[in-house]
Structure formats: C-alpha cells, structure tokens
Design a protein around this motif. Sequence first.
Motif, mmCIF file in Angstrom:
data_model
loop_
_atom_site.group_PDB
_atom_site.id
_atom_site.type_symbol
_atom_site.label_atom_id
_atom_site.label_comp_id
_atom_site.label_asym_id
_atom_site.label_seq_id
_atom_site.Cartn_x
_atom_site.Cartn_y
_atom_site.Cartn_z
ATOM 1 N N SER A 153 0.831 -1.210 0.000
ATOM 2 C CA SER A 153 0.000 0.000 0.000
ATOM 3 C C SER A 153 0.861 1.254 0.000
ATOM 4 N N CYS A 158 2.446 1.713 -3.524
ATOM 5 C CA CYS A 158 1.491 2.028 -4.596
ATOM 6 C C CYS A 158 0.771 3.346 -4.373
ATOM 7 N N ASN A 159 0.565 3.737 -3.129
ATOM 8 C CA ASN A 159 -0.262 4.908 -2.848
ATOM 9 C C ASN A 159 0.521 6.157 -2.477
ATOM 10 N N ARG A 212 0.970 5.772 -10.126
ATOM 11 C CA ARG A 212 0.456 4.735 -11.023
ATOM 12 C C ARG A 212 0.938 4.995 -12.443
ATOM 13 N N PHE A 224 -1.195 -6.297 -4.400
ATOM 14 C CA PHE A 224 -0.880 -5.388 -5.508
ATOM 15 C C PHE A 224 -2.122 -5.124 -6.364
ATOM 16 N N GLU A 263 -4.352 -2.598 -4.466
ATOM 17 C CA GLU A 263 -3.806 -1.245 -4.322
ATOM 18 C C GLU A 263 -3.606 -0.559 -5.663
ATOM 19 N N MET A 264 -3.329 -1.350 -6.715
ATOM 20 C CA MET A 264 -3.135 -0.761 -8.038
ATOM 21 C C MET A 264 -4.448 -0.628 -8.802
ATOM 22 N N GLN A 265 -5.528 -1.125 -8.186
ATOM 23 C CA GLN A 265 -6.872 -1.008 -8.739
ATOM 24 C C GLN A 265 -6.943 -1.570 -10.155
ATOM 25 N N ASP A 268 -0.764 -3.272 -14.889
ATOM 26 C CA ASP A 268 0.666 -3.133 -14.607
ATOM 27 C C ASP A 268 1.218 -4.331 -13.853
ATOM 28 N N PRO A 325 0.848 1.518 -19.707
ATOM 29 C CA PRO A 325 0.970 2.460 -18.607
ATOM 30 C C PRO A 325 1.805 3.676 -18.931
#
Length: 1512
Positions: A479, A482-483, A488, A512, A515-517, A521, A905
Amino acid sequence: MDHRSIPIEDWTESQVSSWLKSIQINEKYIDKIKEEEVNGQILLSINEEYLGKKIGMKSGPAHLIITKRNEMIKPSQMTKGQEVTVSKTKSLTHHAGKESNAHSNAEKKEHTKFKKDCKPRPFCKEGTDFKYVKYNVLQPETGVVDLILPCHEYKSFETACMLDRTRLQAKLAKETLKFACGCMNMRSNGTIHFGVMDSRDDTGYVHGEITGIPVTEKDMYVDALDYIEKCFKSDSHLVRQCIHPPEFVEVVDMNSNEKKYVVEIDIVPKLCVVSSKVFSVQLPNFKETSNKVELEKKTVYRRVGSKTEPVSVDDQGEFFSQVAYRDNCRREAENTSNIPDVHEDLGRKLTELIADNKKFIDKERWHILVTNKFHKEHLDSIDFLLNLRIFSVFDFDPDSKVSGFCSKYDKYHAANLHFLQDYKIQDQSLKEFECSLHLFEQVSWIFCNGRTDFRRKEMPCDEMSWIQTKKSLLTEAVSLICNQILPRGTFLVIFLLTSPLELPIVHTFHAFFAEMQGHEDIICISETQENYNKWEGYATSSCSAETVSSRSIVGMKMNHVNATIQQLQPSSSTPSRCLPLSSKAVCLLETVQEERMSSLEILSVNQCDDTNVDFKDEIERVEQDFYRGGKVSWISFWLSEKKYVGEFIERDVYKEISKLISDTPKWSMDQTPVNDIKIYHLPGSGGSTIARHVLWNNRKNFRCAVVKPSFSASAVAEHAVKLREYEETDVKNCLPVLLLVEDFEREFLGDLRKELEVAMRTKKVVQGTLCFTLLSCIQSRDPEKMRKESPFQSFAVTHKLSADEKRQFERKMTKLEKQYAPEYIITAVMMSKEFNRQYVEKFVKDLLEGINRSLVVTRLILYVALLNTYVQNSYLSQSHCEALLLLTMELTSENQETTAKNKKPSSENRFRRHFFESSLSVQAKVLFLHLRDEKTYIQSIRIINPVVAEAVLRQLLGGQQQGEVALHLLREKVLFQNNFGKDHYHKFLRNLCIRRNKIREGDKSDTLFSPLIEHVMEKETPEMAVEILEEAYRCFGEDAFFAQQLARLHYTNENFWDAKTWAEVAEKKLPNSFILDTKGQVFKRWFKAKRKLLGDGNLTPESTVDAIATALEAIDCFKTCQEAANSEQETMNNSGYFAEVEVECDLINLILKVFPTCSKGHAMCLQYLVEGYIPELVMKPWEKFHSKLKYLHKNLFGALERISEDLSYFQTDIDGGQDGFHSSEFKIRNPIRWLAAKTTWYGRLFSDVPVPSCSESQFSSRMKICALGGGNITNIFSLLSEKKEEKLAEIVQVYCDQKGNLDQIQVTNYIASQIALGCLSDTPNFNLQDLQKLSEKFPKDRSKCQPNALFLLTLLFWPEDNDNEHQKDLKYEIITSAVDYLKKSYTSKRKEVPQKEQRIFTHFFLGKGRGLKKIVHKSKMENLAQLPLSQKRMKWFSGDVWKTPEITALLRHVQGWTENGNIYIEGSKGKALKIHALNSNSVPDGNENVEFFLGFTFNGPVACGVTVSKTK
C-alpha cells in the motif's frame, strides 16, 4: 479504478477510504476503518453502533456514513439481510457471533454478489497443482460433447461428508460408479465433482458454485473405490483402468483458515479397455433398517444430456446394437486428440506485456519483482533482470542471499537488504522514510519470509504462520509503495514463478491488485503449467481467469524469456562510463561500484556520449525547458559541446571560479586537503547552472560528482574517498575530487569537510596535497553580503550582468528568438534584461490582462505564485493540481475505455500529462514550468522564476489580500489530503506560515514571523494573520508549533489573554524549552504592558499587585524553561536565564518606584529585598509575594553566574543557531557586554544595603565587585579584553580587603582578576606562586571544584622551564586531575548538539614569559595583526595566524609527539598526557615528533599550529 464506477459490494478497502474522504470524514476515522479492513461488502453490513464502539466515532459522522451509504443503495438492490442490518441497533460483532440457521442463510445470500465464473481443474492433472476459490462458479453440468472433452457432474456432498466411514464410502461409491458406468458406456471422458453445488434449490447458492467439503482422512475417499470389485464383478479390472483415483483440489477461502476440498474423480474409457463392452453395475446403498450396505440390482447406465440415467429394458436392444458405432466414435476422437496444438506466440505476448509492444523497454519505468526460489539453471538465465530498472524485489526465498537470486544480483548491482517490518513508517515523514531506506538510490531487496544467513534470526515460517504474522506487514508495504511512493503508471510488477507456488506469494498478488486497482501493470511469468494452474486458481479470487491468462507467460523456459527480453533492452542500457586517472589515462567505472557510491551523482569523462541525437524534437525540448527556467542537465552541456545547439554563456563568476580551481596547486606546503569554494546566488539567477558548468568542463581533470540530498556527511565522505581512490594505483597520489554541494546547511558542509580531513589523515596522505574541492552552491536573498564573510573563496551571483555578459546574452537572444517562440525562452529573455522590475511587471500585466479570475485554473496560478513568492524552491505536484482541477474524475470517466484497450501504462502517463496541460489556460501554460522528480517521476509545476511569481501575485490579487489567498489555500482540503507529494506540500505550507527569515541563512533580515505573516500584519490586519495561523493549526492536526506562533502573534499585538491561552495549549502538547520560553515571554510582555500603564507617578503597593504577580509568573515560566533546557540533549537554549534577568531587573525597578524616592525609602526597599524586614507599607498588599520577592536578588545573581559559565565555554549568541521554527525570540547580539552591564547594575543597586554586621563585609564586597564590572569570570576576562586595568586593580583591592573570608566562587574570581591584571600590568602585586598558594583553598576533591576553578588550575600550574623534575611531576598531577573533571563538565555542557553550536572558546595561550607573564590572553594576539575582520577570520580559520612573526615571537612552542592522530606530551612521572588538537587537520599522520602552541579552554589545554619538529 475509481470507486464511483463499480458496485459498492466490489469496493476494496482503499476505495472505501476514497469514498469516506469524498464525504468529508475525518482522516483519523478513515485510517481506523482501513485498519479494520472494511471493504465494500462489510460497509454494506455495518451500523452506527459498530462505528461508535469499534471505531470510536462520534454519532454525527457515524450517522452521516450510514445515511450516505443508504442513499447509494437503491431499494431494489438491497437484500433483505441488508435492510435488516440498516435498521437494527445491535452491534456487528454481536451478529457475527450468532450461529443460527437464519444467519447461515444470510451469509449464503451475501456471497451471491461476489461469484465469479471459473474453469475446472485441467482433465487428468494432479489436484495439488490447482486451486479453487470458494463461491466461484463452474460452468453448468454437461453431457457428452466430443468424447474427449469430459462431461461434468456436481454433487454438493454437504451432508454426506459428515457421515461415518461406512455411510460416506457407500454414498461416494454409489454416485461415482453410477456416473462412471454412464461415461464408459457412452465412451466419453468425464469428471464427477464432490463439493460443488448440484441443485438450484440449495438456499443462497447457484448451480456449479464451489463450496468444498472438509476432508479429514483422504484414504477414506480413496478406499471407497474398492466397491468397484463388488459392484462390477467380472469387468472390475477394466473399470479400474477407467476410473482414476480421487484428486483433492484445495478450496481457497481468503476469509477463513478452514481447509476444504473439492474431491474430483476422472473417468477415462480408453477404447483399448472398453471396446465392445456394455457395463452394468450394482450400486451400493446403505440400508438404515438393516444397518448395512446392500447392492441394488444390476443396471446399465448412460449419459443423457447432463444427467446419468438407466437404460430401460425396452431400449437395451438398440443400445447394445450401437456399441460398434460408439467404439468407432471413440477411436476417431482419440486419433483426433493426438494432433498437436497450435502454440500461442509467447515471444510476441511477452514483448507486448513488458515493452508495450515497442522496440525497446521504457528505460524510465521502474520494475518491482516478486520471486520465490531460483534454481541454478534459472540463475544462469536472468541477465535480463540485471539490466532492468528495479525499484524493489519481494523475495520469498530465505536462502536468496546465500545461493539464490540476491547472491547473483549482488555481484552486478548494489542492493539494500530489508524486511517487511522495515516498511512501517514510524515517527517520520515519507521523505525521511525514503532516505532512511535509500529508496531510488539502490534496489530495495525485501526478504518477505525470513533470511537464513541473518544473525538476528529472521527465520522463515510456514504458510499459516506467515499469514498470521507477516501478511499485514506485506499489505502495508504494498500500500505504501502504490499509494505514496510510486505514481500509477510509472512501474510494472513482475511475478516470477520459478518454484512450486505457496500462499504468501499469492497474497502479494492480491495486495498489488487491490492497491493498483487493476491488473494492467502486473504480469506473471511461469515456466511450468503446473505452477501456473495453481497460480490461476488462487488469482481468480481477485479477477477472472481470462484476465490472469492475458497477463501471464506460461510454459516459456527461463533462458528463452531471458533471450527475448534482452532483445528489448538496448545495448546501451548499461554503457561503459569512464573516469580520469592521475596517469592521464581513463578507467571504466563498474556499475556495481557506482551504485555503492549512492550518495554521489558521478560525472564521467564520456557522460552522455551514448545519447541518440536522431530525435530533433527531443533536442528542442531539452533546450526549451532550460531557457524557460528549468534546471540545467548534463545533456544540455553535451549538446552544446558537440555543436548540436548553441554555446553556453560563460558568466564572469564561471570564469573566476574556473581560474581559481586551475590556479590552486595540487600540492603546496600551505595547501589543506579540502578546499572550499562557495557560490551564493539569488534564486533563479543561474548559480546552479554556473556550478554545473564548472563541473562539466573539469570532468577530465578531476573526479567530479554532485552530492545527492538526504545522505549524512559521513556517508558522503566515505563515498567521496572511494571515488578518489577508485582504480588508482597509489591512494596517496590521486586526482582531486570536485564535489558540488547544492543548498545544504552550513553544519553539513562543516561536518563533510571534517570527515574528509579525518579520512585523508587516516590514509596518511602527504600533508599539503589537495584531495577534495567542495564547490558549495547556496541560495541567498543577499549574495553580496554573504560573500563578504570570506571574499577570497566566495562568489556572488545576482541578476546584475557585466558589460561582457550583456553582450553574450544579446548574441544568444538574437539566435534564440529566430529559433523559438517567445513563450519558450521567456526566462532567458528576462535574464538578459537583468530581471528588470518594470519589464517583468509589464510582461505579467500584458499576459494576465482579461484573465477570467473565476476559473479554478486561475486560482491554481494564484496559489503557486503565493508559494513561489514566500517559500524557496516550492512547487505543486501535478497530482495536487489535478485534484484541484477535478481532472481525476474526468480522466477516469472519459478515457478509461481508451486506456483499458491500449493497456500501456507509460503511454497512459504521457496522455495524463497531455490531458493536464490541455486543461490549463493560456496564461498558465506560459507561466508554469513543468518539473519531474528523476526518482519517483512525480510531475510538478512552479512559476518560471520567483521574480515573476511576485509580479503574478501582485497582479492577480485584484481586490483580494494575500492573507485571504493564504487562507483559501489552507482550506483547500483536496490539496492538503492529496497523497502523492504530500510531505513536500505540507513542508511548503508550514514554511509559508511559520518559517522566519535569518540573516545567517542568507536572508536580508531577521524576522519575528514568517515573511507572509509579517506582510499580513503590516499591510493588512493582525486579525487576518491570526486567522491564517489558526487555520494552519487545525490543518496540521493541532500542531504545537502553530499554537506557539499564535501565542507570539497575540502578545506582539498585546492580546495577552489569547496569548496565554495559546501558550498553554502549546505547552500541553509539547513542553520543550522553546515553547516554555514563549510562555514566559507572554507574561514578560504582559508585565511590561502593565508597567507602562502604571506610569511613574503615584505608584502604590495596591496598584502594582497585578503587575508584580505577572512578573513573578514570567520568572516561574523562565525557570521551568531552564529546567527543560538543561534536560534536553540535542539543543543549547539558555534564553531562559537571559529573560529571567531582564524580568527581575524590571521588577526590582518597579519595586523601587513604590517606595519613597528619598534615600531612606531607597534603603527601606533594599532592606526589604535582602533581609527578613517587611515594611508596613507593603505588608498587606504584597503578602502573597514576600517570599518570592526576597529571593529576587539571589535568583538574579544565580542567573548571571549561570550565563557567565555558559559564555566561558562557547561565547555565542543566545539563540544558538536554531532553525526558523524553534529559535528563541529573545536575542542578544553581544551577550558579554550585556552580562557586564546587568552585573554592574546589580552591584550598584545592592552595594549600599544596610545589612547586619556579621554578613555586611562579604555581601557589600561582592556588590562592590559587581558594580566595578566583575562578579564572574566572564566579566573579569571582558575587562581584560577592554584593557580596563584600573577597574581590575580596584576589584583586586576589594578582594584583598576581605582578609581571607572567601568562598570558592570568590577565590576563583580573585585569582582570575589577578591573572587579568597581570596580563595588563608590568608590576602586578601578586606573583604566580602567591596565586598557586591561594588556589589551595579549592577543594582537594576535584569533583567538588567548579569548572572555573579547574580551568584556573591548568593555567596556574603549567610547568615552567626552570622547574625541576619533582616540581613538574607535582604540577602535572594537578593539571591531569583538573583536566579529567573539566572534560566531564564540558561533555555535560556540550550535550549532543551539532558541531556548529559547540565552538569552544580559547581564552589564553602559553607565552614565552615567566610567572604571570607566561599567560597570554587571546585579545593580545588579535590586536597584533591589524587586518580587516574578514581577513582576520580567514587567518584564524585556515591556521595562517600561527605562522605570523608577531605570534611566533610571543608564544612558546611545546614539544610532544603523535600516535594514531592524537597528540601527547610527557606528563607526571613520564606518563603521556593527551592534548586535544584545536584543528584536527593540522595533526600529522603516523608517529611524529611535533611542536605546537598551547591554548587554554574549558575543555582543557589544546594544541594550536601543530608542526612536525625539525630537530630532536
């Protein structure tokens, strides 16, 4: 994916948090809810009672959450269970504890919302290599398809699995043999599944839904097939060949640790086994009446559609007649199935996944690897990983450092080894966290399941233990990355499955993915199908099987993966970089060695030579970015050097520095190993460009590097030494290193210099060799003034241009104006105009004319202008800008489809930048300079130049005030709460509101408040300033320092009640000495205000009560401040003592005014203050104060004594060099003179107090001495500096008149006065022996001696040339004992403060005279050389002062020797006495005979001007 575009029940924990933020829920509640792992499913079931009891939430926000949630749920979408949950008042935990049928049914219903379709285990593959996810749904049961594709039959077995062994085996055998008989007769493959719902009547479940069954004894299921022999009899051996043993496929339930399985039995009726056969079976059936298993009548079964049915008697003839036909169909099917499959183009797929189908991998993209155990054959095929830009590795191999991937990688690259717990941010900012782990500098290698070679016993654990102890740590680490750390689209996560899959690595995927929704990726590379099958089974709990498959490479050998990806890595991905050698040749700089010097950005001889210059657009972009005000890059110099663009303008300062560097000899007798050059420059004036220009053009003659921020001085020094010695044959004779140090604090520069000097001494480099040149580039608002501190080694860069520079700029502008549009070179144009205020104002006015002030983008320009005007180097991240402009929603809703289709990405990132820029107004496009962090790739913006920012701010204000703009900025919650770049944004806001200007930090003046607050107070209203700080206080979580600033602001405006309130708030939150000092200042200012209102006429005891109470309150506060300061180890804050003296002096003056003005009244007042006498006049009005007022004179004397003691050590300003947040407001520029003045006032006031005869002599004498300017050792030495011989003589006479009635303090001051007088007088009354005898009154136990006394002992008893050995031994014993306790006292006084605040002061030196004449005061030496102050400072700093003839004629050389960098002399009885070197750089390497001058400090004797002895 944005939470608004998906159903609530599918929300992740992060999406729940996003929704809570959107409805303005407090951040602390959001964090708590996230800690409780509340996802969308749980959100639908919680109620207000749960939020209150479990989360600790107030009823208001709890009601808001429930109301807003219910508004989002349409009545038709709410299940009965949800409606009940919303209306019930019982807590969530109470419901969770119930085990009723109703609850069970509700749970089943709840899971219908989360079902995903999935595929069955591949036919005839082992169950251990595959997993099912609970509540996923298999395709419906099937009948015969093509005989090879298996038909499927499902049995829930929910009740049967709980039966005893006999009943269970009978039930399993019955269902299996019936299904098998039908398949064999139809010649079709088939699989029967136990643990899969077979009926729609099962409440809450759907047909084909995977539930699993508990299996305690697997052999019970295997042995059930022993019924084959009983039920088939003559054909049993054939049936055995067709019915495979049961496969136990584990069912994954992410919310439970209970193990369940789907038991699957495959039926394979090969033609060679079943040819010409029709099978009949007697099915077993447990009869409850007889309590045993009985066989049913023999029956022939067949598959009819999705069911197994008996062949009726009427149909048996026809069924038997078609056996040959069914055999032929089976034969044809088996032959067809042997045709090889057309393989997927894995090479092309891998190229698409890892390089977005481009020719090369994006060299700017970060990669995160997730790996398990690598075997030897894998380690031979991972060269592609060595050339990837890796951010971190999540390594689940505990042996990786010894024999795995880490051991291989470590040979080629540097890596920082971490554990999951290292990714917990404690009490530090994100920036501090990144620095502590050296993220972006070296690969962060995270051992996720132990590390066997680590001595702290970080052992691996099994799957269940890992889930219990480490899963939450992994989720937190993922988290965080990634956040908060990586935006992203800037990184790709690669799962490398090289060993059998285990649960922890699956949880990493889910973390992952959440958190990467999304999965765009994330890719997976699995060498074996078995590993992938298990991976797919687990992964489908987060996404569909098709999604997993589309992002996976399966069945490709690792050496093939290696070769394929290496083709996508340009050959120049690891170019050879060269460094110059002292032999005039060059050497290759290995990548791993460069990475291990991570604090340095090393400039190679062939820097940028690998650049592809075929892209004209890229060249133009680089040049435009620079001439619009962007930071210069090495590629800019390279393009100019290679004539691809025009030449760089050579500023005058550049030429001067280049000449200074070239003229500095590589060796000379006077050369120090570290040379300092400083560039002070106005922000935006080109100082950084000049410094880098110097480095670029010296890269072939020096080893050049730029010091990166966030590393300690010791780390930088270590890496700089490695750079100097790299590949050199003789480490004592290397090329010098030219280090660029940009915008570091002075303390860092001093520490770095010291570390480098110590390193060179340790390396025994020949004295006089130049090893390092520190080129410091420092921003300053007044460069010319800063330059004057050391004019020979400092340079100033401003907007002012010389005649030659103007000509260069004119020529350059002529070329640029033909090549580029004006907006692309605007900063260069302004530079050529010397940033003329009128020109800038006109440019800004013309640009902003007619701008729509109501637009959000205009507000954005205003905010950035405010920050850039008041906060140096400030900017706003693109993420913050998007949040303000509401672009995130638009980007998601309008372009999500396009992004999903492309799945690129990096192109998404570029599209995002384009989308952002297209949303800006014309004015914003011209004014904003786009920046990008080279590590994180976080995009940001600032205005092209601070001068332009000021003009923009003035122009855009219109009818607004700056205070209003600041207030609006603080209230922009969408900016304050935005994640990426949060730490920097908060730092800029904090600086905007509370960082004061400091002259010593390059500002033009010292300020009491931040420049913004000062402006608001002066040009606007104090109330607005208060409102700004109050809003900041709320924004920053009720920060104590904002409360402190509010207290200061209020007492400055004489709002003392408010000041008191805020000071108490600050004290409660953080009672450090600086905040306590502020509280004291509130009462001090309050007292002064009350005193002013009283005036000087008609003062009465009654009218002064309030003022006296306030003064006493101030004194108490300052005493509390003193106690806190004494206990603090990292600061030196003596402001409390100074402030106490000020208040006590003012209070005594007030008291004097109350008493009658006649001499009798004066005497009465003094008698009241000193003795027990209380006049009738004040007895009743001041009854609460008598005890405190009678201690005033003692408190005053004690505070003066403490101040004297501190000054005798360090003699610095009282604010001690603290930063703009924590320094004391109370400042005294010459504390020694201040001390003398206060002591004199004190002595004169109390010198005539009528006291009883028994103590009259001692008290009166002390007051007379104070009145003469003595009273403490600092004052005495001050009189010596000012050459006030007469006063010193009077002080000595007063001591003489006391006839021996002296305490330790008085004896100390008496001896000090004699020494001072002896330094000035040719015929002193006392000789050295008299003073030595007088010192015998000091305690024999040296631990009871005060530091002043110990210091005097070192002066008095330093041996003389005519002393015999016995006398010398006795004196050295006294000195050794005194020095031991002096050093302890010094250590206690010094604490753990930075080096710049220690500055030990040398009071005396050992001269060539005898007796008292051997003691030479420092003032005498300073007066010998009549030089300007700046030159005098340079001589003392460089050590040149010890070489001047006047000094060498005055001082005596002391003989000694060195060992391991320490200086010694022969002490008592031949023992070595260590002497501290004042300048450690002057100490020669090795063991040498040395001579030096001796200085006397409160840390013991020190060696100055150390040189190697030329004679024995």
